[in-house]
Structures are given as structure tokens and as C-alpha cells.
Write an enzyme that holds these catalytic residues in place. Structure first.
Site, mmCIF file in Angstrom:
data_model
loop_
_atom_site.group_PDB
_atom_site.id
_atom_site.type_symbol
_atom_site.label_atom_id
_atom_site.label_comp_id
_atom_site.label_asym_id
_atom_site.label_seq_id
_atom_site.Cartn_x
_atom_site.Cartn_y
_atom_site.Cartn_z
ATOM 1 N N ARG A 126 -7.154 3.667 -0.224
ATOM 2 C CA ARG A 126 -8.464 4.184 -0.646
ATOM 3 C C ARG A 126 -9.421 3.078 -1.091
ATOM 4 O O ARG A 126 -10.516 3.362 -1.545
ATOM 5 C CB ARG A 126 -8.276 5.197 -1.787
ATOM 6 C CG ARG A 126 -7.739 6.526 -1.314
ATOM 7 C CD ARG A 126 -8.798 7.238 -0.480
ATOM 8 N NE ARG A 126 -8.247 8.375 0.229
ATOM 9 C CZ ARG A 126 -8.328 9.623 -0.191
ATOM 10 N NH1 ARG A 126 -8.901 9.897 -1.335
ATOM 11 N NH2 ARG A 126 -7.833 10.597 0.534
ATOM 12 N N HIS B 71 -1.498 -5.576 1.866
ATOM 13 C CA HIS B 71 -1.122 -4.887 0.614
ATOM 14 C C HIS B 71 -1.474 -5.751 -0.607
ATOM 15 O O HIS B 71 -2.513 -5.564 -1.212
ATOM 16 C CB HIS B 71 0.337 -4.386 0.617
ATOM 17 C CG HIS B 71 1.356 -5.249 1.310
ATOM 18 N ND1 HIS B 71 1.589 -6.541 0.944
ATOM 19 C CD2 HIS B 71 2.223 -4.962 2.329
ATOM 20 C CE1 HIS B 71 2.551 -7.029 1.703
ATOM 21 N NE2 HIS B 71 2.958 -6.107 2.566
ATOM 22 N N ARG C 246 0.361 -11.474 2.329
ATOM 23 C CA ARG C 246 0.296 -11.675 3.782
ATOM 24 C C ARG C 246 -1.054 -12.259 4.162
ATOM 25 O O ARG C 246 -2.046 -12.068 3.464
ATOM 26 C CB ARG C 246 0.511 -10.343 4.513
ATOM 27 C CG ARG C 246 1.894 -9.757 4.329
ATOM 28 C CD ARG C 246 2.083 -8.535 5.213
ATOM 29 N NE ARG C 246 2.334 -8.912 6.576
ATOM 30 C CZ ARG C 246 3.524 -8.851 7.183
ATOM 31 N NH1 ARG C 246 4.557 -8.378 6.538
ATOM 32 N NH2 ARG C 246 3.659 -9.223 8.427
ATOM 33 N N GLU D 180 6.609 -14.074 -1.766
ATOM 34 C CA GLU D 180 6.954 -14.184 -0.341
ATOM 35 C C GLU D 180 5.710 -14.611 0.405
ATOM 36 O O GLU D 180 4.630 -14.071 0.178
ATOM 37 C CB GLU D 180 7.393 -12.828 0.205
ATOM 38 C CG GLU D 180 8.738 -12.384 -0.255
ATOM 39 C CD GLU D 180 9.099 -11.032 0.344
ATOM 40 O OE1 GLU D 180 8.423 -10.573 1.287
ATOM 41 O OE2 GLU D 180 10.032 -10.431 -0.154
ATOM 42 N N GLY E 87 12.228 -3.084 -2.132
ATOM 43 C CA GLY E 87 10.877 -2.608 -2.356
ATOM 44 C C GLY E 87 10.565 -1.240 -1.808
ATOM 45 O O GLY E 87 10.414 -0.270 -2.547
ATOM 46 N N HIS E 88 10.479 -1.135 -0.492
ATOM 47 C CA HIS E 88 9.950 0.065 0.136
ATOM 48 C C HIS E 88 10.656 1.326 -0.330
ATOM 49 O O HIS E 88 10.017 2.320 -0.695
ATOM 50 C CB HIS E 88 10.035 -0.071 1.668
ATOM 51 C CG HIS E 88 9.440 1.081 2.399
ATOM 52 N ND1 HIS E 88 10.186 2.169 2.800
ATOM 53 C CD2 HIS E 88 8.172 1.333 2.771
ATOM 54 C CE1 HIS E 88 9.392 3.028 3.403
ATOM 55 N NE2 HIS E 88 8.166 2.550 3.407
ATOM 56 N N GLY F 182 15.273 -3.350 3.606
ATOM 57 C CA GLY F 182 15.746 -2.051 4.084
ATOM 58 C C GLY F 182 16.792 -1.392 3.207
ATOM 59 O O GLY F 182 17.303 -0.326 3.564
ATOM 60 N N ASP G 121 5.067 -4.516 -3.162
ATOM 61 C CA ASP G 121 4.039 -4.544 -2.098
ATOM 62 C C ASP G 121 3.446 -3.169 -1.815
ATOM 63 O O ASP G 121 2.252 -3.017 -1.590
ATOM 64 C CB ASP G 121 4.642 -5.044 -0.777
ATOM 65 C CG ASP G 121 5.026 -6.506 -0.809
ATOM 66 O OD1 ASP G 121 4.686 -7.198 -1.784
ATOM 67 O OD2 ASP G 121 5.688 -6.950 0.155
HETATM 68 N N1 PXP Z 1 13.000 -9.549 1.166
HETATM 69 C C1 PXP Z 1 12.095 -10.009 2.054
HETATM 70 C C2 PXP Z 1 12.106 -11.455 2.397
HETATM 71 C C3 PXP Z 1 11.126 -9.149 2.606
HETATM 72 O O1 PXP Z 1 10.228 -9.627 3.484
HETATM 73 C C4 PXP Z 1 11.110 -7.794 2.194
HETATM 74 C C5 PXP Z 1 10.061 -6.887 2.726
HETATM 75 O O2 PXP Z 1 8.814 -7.308 2.299
HETATM 76 C C6 PXP Z 1 12.063 -7.380 1.265
HETATM 77 C C7 PXP Z 1 13.013 -8.265 0.783
HETATM 78 C C8 PXP Z 1 12.100 -5.977 0.751
HETATM 79 O O3 PXP Z 1 12.395 -5.115 1.804
HETATM 80 P P1 PXP Z 1 12.231 -3.572 1.593
HETATM 81 O O4 PXP Z 1 10.796 -3.335 1.240
HETATM 82 O O5 PXP Z 1 12.614 -2.996 2.900
HETATM 83 O O6 PXP Z 1 13.152 -3.177 0.476
#
Ligand code: PXP
Length: 256
Positions: free
Chosen positions: A29, A61, A56, A81, A227-228, A206, A20
Site C-alpha cells: 500500500r 521489501h 534488494r 543479506e 522468515g516467510h 523455506g 522482509d
Molecule cells: N536465508 C537467506 C540467505 C535468504 O535469502 C532467505 C530468504 O530471504 C532466508 C534465509 C529466509 O528464507 P524464508 O523466508 O524462506 O524463511
């Protein structure tokens, strides 16, 4: 080495890479760079087992075109998701990802704040879970590690529950050892309960290099979605190294 005769050793923990925030940077940008699909190719080369993307309602994103491109170009399983809405259901049925992870979505939130209220929204969700399953899309429900939610997920015949690891990660970041241990214990018993109910167990939200190992060590969990942190760390070490280090920590936690 965690591969046996080309397939994974028993107890292997899959890594789903959420891309994402590659799209977040691109959208800052309004152009095309960096492309999420390129990140997905790199993630595959670095050993990811799946790609996760959250479309979303506000398209902050990932875009509709990203989903089409990911579906067309990436051979890894796609975990889409999405919120349980008619618009998202139509998109899912059109693109047929391998799995759809239903998440709660609020316009004002920075990220998915809590798990889905499966218990409270049981009747509302049934229509979506039934249609997805009828189309051979695996249904995953993003839930807090809570017995009531797991029972409701079982009643909906969800294929997968993804346990929300956010409360555990936040407790760790706060340096609160007691709360961290309590949240980890909640994840551990929820994973055991979900497996008893016959539901495949995933976890995510997280997770970082510092928090992943205890969650990866929970034996019932078969997939982590991250992800993040991976995308953020890629700024410093590159996406390949960021993913391979996470992969290494996950394998070590499984004794592989
Ligand atoms: N799983 C789900 C269902 C999520 O909504 C997210 C965040 O989009 C993640 C995993 C990944 O979380 P993070 O980006 O904090 O690693």
C-alpha cells in the site's frame, strides 16, 4: 529451559528472524504500516536471537530507511543479506551490521533461488569479503550444500556459510521421501564439512514447522534464519506465538 546462568546451554541453536515480508505487506500500500522495526521488537521479545533483512537492488521489501532504523533501535545482531555489488558494500560499511550474508540476486526471481557460486565467483567476491571483514563485519556466504562451494568459502576465509535449505524443503513439500532424505543427508554432510573447515554453519530458506526439526537436529548448525513462514503464520496466530512455537521445535530437536 535452554538457559544456563543467563547464557545459553551448550548446543543452543540460534534463531534469526527474517522480517522482509513485513515490509512486503507494508509496500503493497506504499504507506508505513506494518513497520518492520516493530516486528523486530516483537521478535526480540519472543526470543529471536537475531534479525535478518535483505536489502534488494530493487527495494521490493526492505528499504534503506528500514536498515537505518533497525540498526538504530534494535539491540539484537543484524544480519544484512545483500548482493555483492558496490552499492550494497557502501551501505553495509556505513551501517556496520553484525554480519553480511552475501546472496545471489536476480531481478526476475521471487526469492533467492540458489546458493552463491562462490567457486565460480571467487575472485569477484574476494574484494567484498575482504572489505567487510576489515570493517569488523562477519562475512556469511549463502551456499548450496556442495563441497566445491564450501572449499571456495574456506579459501575466502568466510566466517560463516549459510546452507540453502530450499531443496530439502521443496522435496518435503513435493511429498518425495527419497529426495527429502537425500537433501537432508546433503545438508548434514555439508554442515560437518564446513565445521571441519573452521567455518560457522547456519541454514535457512523455506523452513516451516513441518520441516525445521530435522535441520535443527544437525549438530554443527548454530543458527537458522527463517522468515516467510513465520510472517505468514503470524497472520493466524500473531508473531509472538509463531516465533515461540518455532523456537520450541528448534529446542526440542536439540533435546533442550
Ligand atoms: N536465508 C537467506 C540467505 C535468504 O535469502 C532467505 C530468504 O530471504 C532466508 C534465509 C529466509 O528464507 P524464508 O523466508 O524462506 O524463511
Amino acid at each position: 529451559m535452554n538457559k544456563v546462568n543467563g547464557s545459553h546451554a551448550p548446543g543452543y541453536l540460534r534463531l534469526g528472524v527474517n522480517i522482509d515480508h513485513v515490509a512486503t505487506i507494508r509496500n503493497a500500500r506504499g504507506g508505513e504500516h506494518p513497520e518492520p522495526v516493530r516486528a523486530a521488537h516483537l521478535a526480540a521479545a519472543a526470543g529471536a536471537d537475531g534479525i535478518t533483512a535483505h536489502l534488494r537492488e530493487d527495494r521490493r521489501h526492505i528499504s534503506d530507511d528500514d536498515i537505518a532504523q533497525l540498526r538504530g533501535e534494535i539491540s539484537l545482531p543484524l544480519n544484512l543479506e545483500m548482493a555483492a555489488t558496490e552499492e550494497m558494500l557502501e551501505i553495509a560499511l556505513r551501517h556496520k551490521p553484525n554480519a553480511c550474508c552475501l546472496v545471489p540476486e536476480k531481478r526476475e526471481e521471487l526469492t533467492t533461488e540458489g546458493g552463491l557460486d562462490v567457486a565460480g565467483g571467487h575472485n569477484h567476491l574476494r574484494r567484498y569479503t575482504d572489505k567487510l571483514k576489515a570493517s569488523d563485519i562477519r562475512v556469511s556466504l549463502f551456499v548450496d550444500a556442495n563441497e566445491r562451494q564450501l572449499e571456495a568459502a574456506g579459501m575466502l576465509e568466510a566466517d560463516i556459510v549459510e546452507l540453502h535449505a530450499g531443496a530439502y524443503c521443496e522435496a518435503f513439500l513435493d511429498g518425495d521421501e527419497e529426495r527429502t532424505a537425500a537433501e537432508l543427508a546433503r545438508l548434514t554432510s555439508a554442515a560437518a564439512m564446513a565445521e571441519k573447515l573452521g567455518i560457522e554453519v547456519h541454514a535457512g530458506h523455506g523452513l516451516t514447522f513441518d520441516t525445521v526439526s530435522p535441520v535443527a537436529a544437525i549438530p554443527e548448525i548454530v543458527e537458522l534464519n527463517i522468515g516467510h513462514f513465520l510472517v505468514g503464520e503470524a497472520i493466524f496466530v500473531g508473531l509472538h506465538d509463531s516465533i515461540t512455537r518455532m523456537r520450541g521445535l528448534m529446542d526440542a530437536a536439540r533435546g533442550q
